[in-house]
Each structure stands twice: as structure tokens, then as C-alpha cells.
Design a protein around this motif. Structure first.
Motif, PDB file in Angstrom:
ATOM      1  N   UNK A   1       0.788  -1.109  -0.150  1.00  0.00           N
ATOM      2  CA  UNK A   1      -0.100  -0.122   0.044  1.00  0.00           C
ATOM      3  C   UNK A   1       0.867   1.153   0.139  1.00  0.00           C
ATOM      4  N   UNK A   2       0.221   2.249  -0.440  1.00  0.00           N
ATOM      5  CA  UNK A   2       0.739   3.744  -0.376  1.00  0.00           C
ATOM      6  C   UNK A   2       0.576   4.227   1.098  1.00  0.00           C
ATOM      7  N   UNK A   3       1.232   5.074   1.382  1.00  0.00           N
ATOM      8  CA  UNK A   3       1.321   5.778   2.757  1.00  0.00           C
ATOM      9  C   UNK A   3      -0.054   6.191   3.337  1.00  0.00           C
ATOM     10  N   UNK A   4      -0.930   6.642   2.295  1.00  0.00           N
ATOM     11  CA  UNK A   4      -2.263   6.753   2.648  1.00  0.00           C
ATOM     12  C   UNK A   4      -3.090   5.678   2.872  1.00  0.00           C
ATOM     13  N   UNK A   5      -2.706   4.417   2.763  1.00  0.00           N
ATOM     14  CA  UNK A   5      -3.734   3.270   2.731  1.00  0.00           C
ATOM     15  C   UNK A   5      -4.083   2.681   1.413  1.00  0.00           C
ATOM     16  N   UNK A   6      -3.976   3.362   0.320  1.00  0.00           N
ATOM     17  CA  UNK A   6      -4.217   3.068  -1.185  1.00  0.00           C
ATOM     18  C   UNK A   6      -3.463   1.740  -1.403  1.00  0.00           C
ATOM     19  N   UNK A   7      -4.359   0.713  -1.781  1.00  0.00           N
ATOM     20  CA  UNK A   7      -3.858  -0.537  -2.047  1.00  0.00           C
ATOM     21  C   UNK A   7      -3.063  -0.462  -3.494  1.00  0.00           C
ATOM     22  N   UNK A   8      -1.870  -1.187  -3.501  1.00  0.00           N
ATOM     23  CA  UNK A   8      -1.208  -1.324  -4.921  1.00  0.00           C
ATOM     24  C   UNK A   8      -1.221  -2.698  -5.693  1.00  0.00           C
TER      25      UNK A   8
END
Length: 177
Positions: A115-122
């Protein structure tokens, strides 16, 4: 091996080639998109390949372990991973200061996400298999156009393969004790 392209990122599976080998392929149907192969039976050095790129991964350290990623043949790190204390999460540090978070998203550790730092899953991984280790892979929209996607797919799989190996060893020690 074919190039990883954004239009073929559905139905991906990491598959172990043999229950007795630490070699894995990322497949889309019958097509091989990437591979990760450990160079020794008990070592942590592995080589990852895609159609146009290759890296080496290695875990170093005991009390404060770290995984390094380098372009094959280079001595310069292109990324490194530091696991958290319990081994169920960690951070991948990329050039330019970007930090990605990798963590288990299920109680038993069968699901993982990058995930990105903001919690968005990659990228999401759903582990499969008992005798042969593998995983279903979902590439989320935020990751589809990333130029470092091949590196992230192979590095994350290397980390999960090490985690599975460490978990199996811990279970064996507990069972023997």
C-alpha cells in the motif's frame, strides 16, 4: 517470458515450480511474466527476472534484518525492505524517498497487501497451496501504470516466500520442542 503490460494484469498467479525447488513464476494463463529463483537451497540470495529487467534480492542481518534489491550485476540498491517487529508488516523504501507499506491483511497471514502511505492498495496477494507455495495476485488501479511495477511484484513475492519459509521453520521448531 513476455513483458508485463497493463492490459494483462488480471488473473495473475505466482506458482512454485516444484515442491522441492525455491523457484517461482508469475503467470497470466500460460504466459510467464516474471520469475524469482533462490540461488541456494538454504540461502537468501535470489534472482528475479522479467522480460526486460533483472534484479537480485538478499536478506541481511539477524537482529535487524533487511532485504536489499539491486539491478542484476550492480552494487547499488534500488530498494530495500525493513520488516516490522512481528514480521506481519514492513516498509519498502524506494529511490526518491517514497515509502510503501506491506502488511498481512488477514489473521492467519494468508492475505497480504502493498500500500501507499495513505492506505491505498497497490498489490494484493492471496496465498494458496500446501505442498507448493503460490498466490493469486490482484493489481489495483493505483499500481497499473507504475514504471516500478515489475520490481514491486517480484520484490513482494520474494518477501512473502521468505515469510512462508520462516513461518514453516518456526512451526517445525515449536512442534519438535
Amino acid at each position: 517470458m513476455i513483458q508485463i503490460q497493463s492490459n494483462q494484469l488480471g488473473g495473475l498467479e505466482w506458482k512454485q515450480l516444484s515442491a522441492f525447488a525455491r523457484a517461482y513464476e508469475l503467470r497470466s494463463g500460460d504466459s510467464v511474466l516474471a520469475s524469482v529463483e533462490f540461488k541456494k537451497v538454504f540461502g537468501t540470495l535470489a534472482e528475479a527476472k522479467t522480460a526486460h529487467e533483472a534484479w537480485t534480492f538478499k536478506r541481511t542481518g539477524f537482529l535487524t534484518p533487511m532485504v536489499t534489491a539491486r539491478v542484476a550485476g550492480s552494487e547499488q540498491d534500488v530498494a530495500h525492505y525493513k520488516p516490522g517487529m512481528m514480521g506481519t508488516k514492513g516498509e519498502i523504501f524506494l529511490p526518491g524517498g517514497e515509502v510503501l507499506h506491506m502488511k498481512s491483511t488477514s489473521f492467519w497471514g494468508s492475505q497480504w497487501a502493498l500500500m501507499l502511505g495513505d492506505g491505498t492498495a497497490l498489490i494484493k496477494f492471496q496465498n494458496q497451496g500446501m505442498l507448493k507455495h503460490g498466490a493469486h495476485v490482484d493489481i489495483e488501479p493505483a499500481a497499473r501504470e507504475r514504471p516500478d511495477l515489475p520490481l514491486l511484484l517480484t520484490l513482494c513475492w520474494y518477501i512473502l516466500a521468505l515469510h512462508q519459509q520462516d513461518s514453516a521453520a518456526t512451526t517445525a521448531v515449536i512442534a519438535a520442542g
